[in-house]
Design a protein around this motif. Structure first.
Motif, PDB file in Angstrom:
ATOM      1  N   ALA A   1       0.756  -1.178   0.060  1.00 61.16           N
ATOM      2  CA  ALA A   1       0.076  -0.003  -0.063  1.00 61.16           C
ATOM      3  C   ALA A   1       0.895   1.308  -0.027  1.00 61.16           C
ATOM      4  O   ALA A   1       0.589   2.458  -0.730  1.00 61.16           O
ATOM      5  CB  ALA A   1      -0.935   0.089   1.214  1.00 61.16           C
ATOM      6  N   ARG A   2       1.976   1.135   0.865  1.00 56.14           N
ATOM      7  CA  ARG A   2       2.849   2.164   0.650  1.00 56.14           C
ATOM      8  C   ARG A   2       3.544   2.653  -0.507  1.00 56.14           C
ATOM      9  O   ARG A   2       3.683   3.889  -0.969  1.00 56.14           O
ATOM     10  CB  ARG A   2       4.082   1.866   1.619  1.00 56.14           C
ATOM     11  N   SER A   3       3.706   1.374  -1.444  1.00 60.80           N
ATOM     12  CA  SER A   3       4.311   1.423  -2.831  1.00 60.80           C
ATOM     13  C   SER A   3       3.288   2.100  -3.788  1.00 60.80           C
ATOM     14  O   SER A   3       3.698   2.983  -4.634  1.00 60.80           O
ATOM     15  CB  SER A   3       4.972   0.314  -3.148  1.00 60.80           C
ATOM     16  N   VAL A   4       2.155   1.483  -3.786  1.00 60.80           N
ATOM     17  CA  VAL A   4       1.199   1.590  -4.912  1.00 60.80           C
ATOM     18  C   VAL A   4      -0.022   2.472  -4.465  1.00 60.80           C
ATOM     19  O   VAL A   4      -0.707   2.574  -5.525  1.00 60.80           O
ATOM     20  CB  VAL A   4       0.851   0.198  -5.600  1.00 60.80           C
TER      21      VAL A   4
ATOM     22  N   ALA B   1      -4.818  -7.231  10.499  1.00 65.89           N
ATOM     23  CA  ALA B   1      -4.983  -5.923  10.736  1.00 65.89           C
ATOM     24  C   ALA B   1      -3.937  -5.183  11.647  1.00 65.89           C
ATOM     25  O   ALA B   1      -3.363  -4.257  11.242  1.00 65.89           O
ATOM     26  CB  ALA B   1      -6.370  -5.619  10.986  1.00 65.89           C
ATOM     27  N   GLY B   2      -3.582  -5.955  12.598  1.00 68.48           N
ATOM     28  CA  GLY B   2      -2.573  -5.511  13.438  1.00 68.48           C
ATOM     29  C   GLY B   2      -1.197  -5.507  12.765  1.00 68.48           C
ATOM     30  O   GLY B   2      -0.473  -4.478  12.988  1.00 68.48           O
ATOM     31  N   GLY B   3      -0.918  -6.360  11.946  1.00 72.57           N
ATOM     32  CA  GLY B   3       0.222  -6.474  11.165  1.00 72.57           C
ATOM     33  C   GLY B   3       0.348  -5.068  10.252  1.00 72.57           C
ATOM     34  O   GLY B   3       1.314  -4.520   9.985  1.00 72.57           O
ATOM     35  N   TYR B   4      -0.917  -5.097   9.498  1.00 71.44           N
ATOM     36  CA  TYR B   4      -0.983  -3.927   8.702  1.00 71.44           C
ATOM     37  C   TYR B   4      -0.802  -2.668   9.414  1.00 71.44           C
ATOM     38  O   TYR B   4       0.063  -1.736   8.954  1.00 71.44           O
ATOM     39  CB  TYR B   4      -2.471  -3.789   7.996  1.00 71.44           C
ATOM     40  N   VAL B   5      -1.456  -2.453  10.526  1.00 71.86           N
ATOM     41  CA  VAL B   5      -1.255  -1.146  11.298  1.00 71.86           C
ATOM     42  C   VAL B   5       0.306  -0.847  11.679  1.00 71.86           C
ATOM     43  O   VAL B   5       0.856   0.319  11.540  1.00 71.86           O
ATOM     44  CB  VAL B   5      -2.082  -1.254  12.372  1.00 71.86           C
ATOM     45  N   LEU B   6       1.091  -1.698  12.280  1.00 73.26           N
ATOM     46  CA  LEU B   6       2.588  -1.964  12.557  1.00 73.26           C
ATOM     47  C   LEU B   6       3.214  -1.482  11.351  1.00 73.26           C
ATOM     48  O   LEU B   6       4.172  -0.775  11.301  1.00 73.26           O
ATOM     49  CB  LEU B   6       2.761  -3.029  13.347  1.00 73.26           C
ATOM     50  N   GLY B   7       2.974  -2.257  10.120  1.00 76.30           N
ATOM     51  CA  GLY B   7       3.780  -1.983   9.057  1.00 76.30           C
ATOM     52  C   GLY B   7       3.571  -0.861   8.480  1.00 76.30           C
ATOM     53  O   GLY B   7       4.447  -0.273   7.993  1.00 76.30           O
ATOM     54  N   SER B   8       2.525  -0.240   8.503  1.00 77.20           N
ATOM     55  CA  SER B   8       2.041   1.193   7.899  1.00 77.20           C
ATOM     56  C   SER B   8       2.904   2.119   8.849  1.00 77.20           C
ATOM     57  O   SER B   8       3.792   3.190   7.992  1.00 77.20           O
ATOM     58  CB  SER B   8       0.561   1.422   8.073  1.00 77.20           C
TER      59      SER B   8
ATOM     60  N   ARG C   1       7.657   5.689   8.996  1.00 76.43           N
ATOM     61  CA  ARG C   1       9.080   5.982   9.511  1.00 76.43           C
ATOM     62  C   ARG C   1      10.381   5.842   8.773  1.00 76.43           C
ATOM     63  O   ARG C   1      11.269   6.122   9.124  1.00 76.43           O
ATOM     64  CB  ARG C   1       9.233   5.575  11.036  1.00 76.43           C
ATOM     65  N   GLY C   2       9.887   5.014   7.505  1.00 76.96           N
ATOM     66  CA  GLY C   2      11.152   4.748   6.909  1.00 76.96           C
ATOM     67  C   GLY C   2      11.832   3.468   7.115  1.00 76.96           C
ATOM     68  O   GLY C   2      13.077   3.329   6.594  1.00 76.96           O
ATOM     69  N   GLY C   3      11.394   2.633   7.931  1.00 76.63           N
ATOM     70  CA  GLY C   3      12.002   1.440   8.543  1.00 76.63           C
ATOM     71  C   GLY C   3      11.575   0.478   7.414  1.00 76.63           C
ATOM     72  O   GLY C   3      12.649  -0.607   7.907  1.00 76.63           O
ATOM     73  N   ALA C   4      11.117   0.380   6.535  1.00 75.97           N
ATOM     74  CA  ALA C   4      10.652  -0.564   5.831  1.00 75.97           C
ATOM     75  C   ALA C   4      11.008  -0.185   4.202  1.00 75.97           C
ATOM     76  O   ALA C   4      10.303   0.459   3.906  1.00 75.97           O
ATOM     77  CB  ALA C   4       9.259  -1.250   5.851  1.00 75.97           C
ATOM     78  N   THR C   5      11.957  -0.658   3.544  1.00 73.01           N
ATOM     79  CA  THR C   5      12.231  -0.228   2.220  1.00 73.01           C
ATOM     80  C   THR C   5      12.374  -1.475   1.375  1.00 73.01           C
ATOM     81  O   THR C   5      12.755  -2.577   2.005  1.00 73.01           O
ATOM     82  CB  THR C   5      13.379   0.517   2.068  1.00 73.01           C
ATOM     83  N   PHE C   6      12.074  -1.481   0.011  1.00 67.92           N
ATOM     84  CA  PHE C   6      12.381  -2.399  -0.819  1.00 67.92           C
ATOM     85  C   PHE C   6      12.818  -1.827  -2.190  1.00 67.92           C
ATOM     86  O   PHE C   6      12.643  -0.508  -2.409  1.00 67.92           O
ATOM     87  CB  PHE C   6      11.286  -3.520  -0.930  1.00 67.92           C
ATOM     88  N   SER C   7      13.518  -2.534  -2.914  1.00 62.35           N
ATOM     89  CA  SER C   7      14.038  -2.019  -4.261  1.00 62.35           C
ATOM     90  C   SER C   7      13.494  -2.969  -5.494  1.00 62.35           C
ATOM     91  O   SER C   7      13.225  -4.163  -5.304  1.00 62.35           O
ATOM     92  CB  SER C   7      15.634  -1.934  -4.272  1.00 62.35           C
ATOM     93  N   VAL C   8      13.133  -2.318  -6.622  1.00 65.84           N
ATOM     94  CA  VAL C   8      12.825  -3.001  -7.830  1.00 65.84           C
ATOM     95  C   VAL C   8      14.039  -3.162  -8.770  1.00 65.84           C
ATOM     96  O   VAL C   8      14.698  -2.166  -8.951  1.00 65.84           O
ATOM     97  CB  VAL C   8      11.687  -2.075  -8.528  1.00 65.84           C
ATOM     98  N   VAL C   9      14.282  -4.006  -9.399  1.00 64.29           N
ATOM     99  CA  VAL C   9      15.374  -4.542 -10.189  1.00 64.29           C
ATOM    100  C   VAL C   9      15.023  -4.625 -11.559  1.00 64.29           C
ATOM    101  O   VAL C   9      13.833  -4.815 -12.028  1.00 64.29           O
ATOM    102  CB  VAL C   9      15.745  -6.082  -9.701  1.00 64.29           C
ATOM    103  N   GLU C  10      15.808  -3.847 -12.387  1.00 67.66           N
ATOM    104  CA  GLU C  10      15.622  -4.000 -13.832  1.00 67.66           C
ATOM    105  C   GLU C  10      16.292  -5.256 -14.072  1.00 67.66           C
ATOM    106  O   GLU C  10      17.403  -5.408 -14.338  1.00 67.66           O
ATOM    107  CB  GLU C  10      16.164  -2.631 -14.687  1.00 67.66           C
ATOM    108  N   ILE C  11      15.549  -5.908 -14.753  1.00 66.04           N
ATOM    109  CA  ILE C  11      15.877  -7.438 -15.144  1.00 66.04           C
ATOM    110  C   ILE C  11      17.038  -7.319 -16.263  1.00 66.04           C
ATOM    111  O   ILE C  11      16.639  -6.697 -17.264  1.00 66.04           O
ATOM    112  CB  ILE C  11      14.683  -8.464 -15.507  1.00 66.04           C
TER     113      ILE C  11
END
Length: 343
Positions: free
Chosen positions: A257-260, A310-317, A322-332
C-alpha cells in the motif's frame, strides 16, 4: 528487446519454468517438481533451478541434473530471498513466457498448456493457476477455513472460478510474458520471503499492480484449469503458523500500500473482508449450531486471522511511514545483484 504484446501466438514462443529452491530438506519435493515439469503435455523450453545461497544444495543439484537435457541449475545472483531468486531466473531464461512453480509443488500434466493458451491474446501479460493443498496429515484440519488457504500458499475460497481477469496472480503458480518484466522491472526485493524467516509475501501483488500501472491495457488472468498440488507440512497446519502468517501478510500489505497506494493495494482485500469472510463466519457458526465438526473453530480462525492481519498492517504502516521498511525494484538483466532503483 521485444515490444510488449509482440508475441501473440503464445505456445510457439516457448515457456521457461523457474523453480526457486533454498534447502536440502525439500530434496524429494524439488525432484518431484522438476519431474512434473518434464512430464508436461506442452514441453517447457527449459527448467531453471535457482538455488538461494546454499552451496551444498547447488552442488548436489548440479550433479543430479548434469546429464539432464533442458534443466539448468544456477545460483541466486542477488540478495537472499525468493524475489531475487526469481529475478535471477528471469534474467537467465530464454522463453517468451516465464512460469514459476514452488519447490514443494507438482504441476498437473496440462499446466503449461493452459498457461500458454492465455497468451494467444497479446493484451495478456500474466496467467496464474489454481493451487490445491496437500495436507501432510492427509486431511484439512477441521478448524482451518478455506477462505484462508492463501496462508499455506493455495487458492482460497472467494477467488472467482474459471478463466477470469484478476488484479494479481499468486506467485507459486504463475506465468508472465517476458515483456512484462521489461515494462515493469522484476520482483521487489525486501518485500517477499527469505528462506525460513518470517513468512512475508505480496511480492507478486506489488509486481502485478506496478505492471498494470505501466501498461493500463495489460490483462492478468487466473485460469483454474492450470492446477498444481502444493505440499502443506505439519508445522503449517497449526494455529501458531496461521497467526504468524496472517500477521506477516498484514506487514507485507502495508509495504504494498505504501508503494502503490491503498486504493489499488487493498481493492481486492476490501471485497474479501466485507463479503467473503463474513459469509465464512456465518457458515462456521451455522455448522457449529448443527454440531458439525470444526464450525466454531473456523469462525474463530477467520476472526483471529482478520485481527492479526489488521494488527500487522497497522504496525507495518507505521514502520513504512517512519522509513523503517524499504524495498527495491530490479531492472531485469541490467542489475541482477538486487540493487535496483529504490521504490
Amino acid at each position: 528487446m521485444s515490444a510488449p504484446g509482440h508475441h501473440g501466438g503464445s505456445a510457439d514462443a516457448g515457456v521457461s519454468v523457474v523453480i526457486c529452491v533454498y534447502t536440502e530438506d525439500r530434496w524429494e519435493d524439488i525432484l518431484a517438481a522438476v519431474s512434473s515439469v518434464r512430464a508436461q503435455s506442452l514441453a517447457a523450453l527449459e527448467t531453471l533451478l535457482v538455488v538461494d545461497h546454499n552451496a551444498s544444495l547447488l552442488d548436489r543439484l548440479t550433479k543430479e541434473y548434469k546429464e539432464a537435457e533442458g534443466v539448468r541449475v544456477l545460483a541466486n545472483a542477488g540478495p537472499r530471498g525468493l524475489s531475487a531468486g526469481r529475478n535471477t531466473g528471469i534474467a537467465a531464461s530464454s522463453g517468451e513466457i516465464i512460469a514459476f512453480l514452488d519447490d514443494d509443488a507438482v504441476a498437473e500434466r496440462d499446466w503449461l498448456r493452459h498457461f500458454a493458451e492465455g497468451y494467444a491474446d497479446p493484451k495478456v501479460f500474466a496467467v496464474g493457476g489454481r493451487t490445491m493443498p496437500v495436507w501432510e496429515s492427509r486431511r484439512r484440519p477441521a478448524w482451518f477455513p478455506e477462505e484462508f488457504d492463501w496462508v499455506v500458499g493455495c487458492t482460497y475460497k472467494g477467488l472467482p472460478e474459471g478463466r477470469v481477469r484478476v488484479r494479481n496472480v499468486l506467485g507459486g503458480n504463475a506465468s508472465f510474458r517476458r515483456s512484462a518484466f521489461e515494462v515493469a522491472g522484476g520482483f521487489a526485493t525486501g518485500i517477499g520471503r527469505d528462506g525460513d524467516k518470517r513468512p512475508l509475501g505480496c511480492e507478486e501483488t506489488e509486481l502485478c499492480i506496478r505492471l498494470t500501472r505501466a501498461r493500463p491495457d495489460a490483462v492478468l488472468l487466473i485460469d483454474d484449469r492450470a492446477v498444481i498440488h502444493h505440499r502443506v507440512p505439519a508445522a503449517r497446519e497449526r494455529f501458531h503458523y496461521f497467526r504468524t502468517r496472517t500477521y506477516a501478510e498484514g506487514l507485507s500489505k502495508a509495504l504494498v500500500a505504501r508503494s502503490v497506494g491503498a486504493g489499488k493495494g487493498l481493492e481486492s482485500e476490501r471485497r474479501y473482508t466485507t463479503r467473503v469472510l463474513p459469509a465464512g463466519v456465518g457458515r462456521g457458526l451455522r455448522d457449529a449450531l448443527l454440531a458439525r465438526p470444526g464450525g466454531a473453530g473456523r469462525a474463530g480462525a477467520i476472526v483471529a486471522g482478520v485481527v492479526t492481519a489488521a494488527g500487522g498492517y497497522v504496525l507495518g504502516s507505521v514502520r513504512a511511514r517512519r522509513g523503517g521498511a524499504t524495498f527495491s525494484v530490479v531492472e531485469i538483466g541490467k542489475d541482477a545483484d538486487g540493487e535496483g532503483a529504490a521504490a
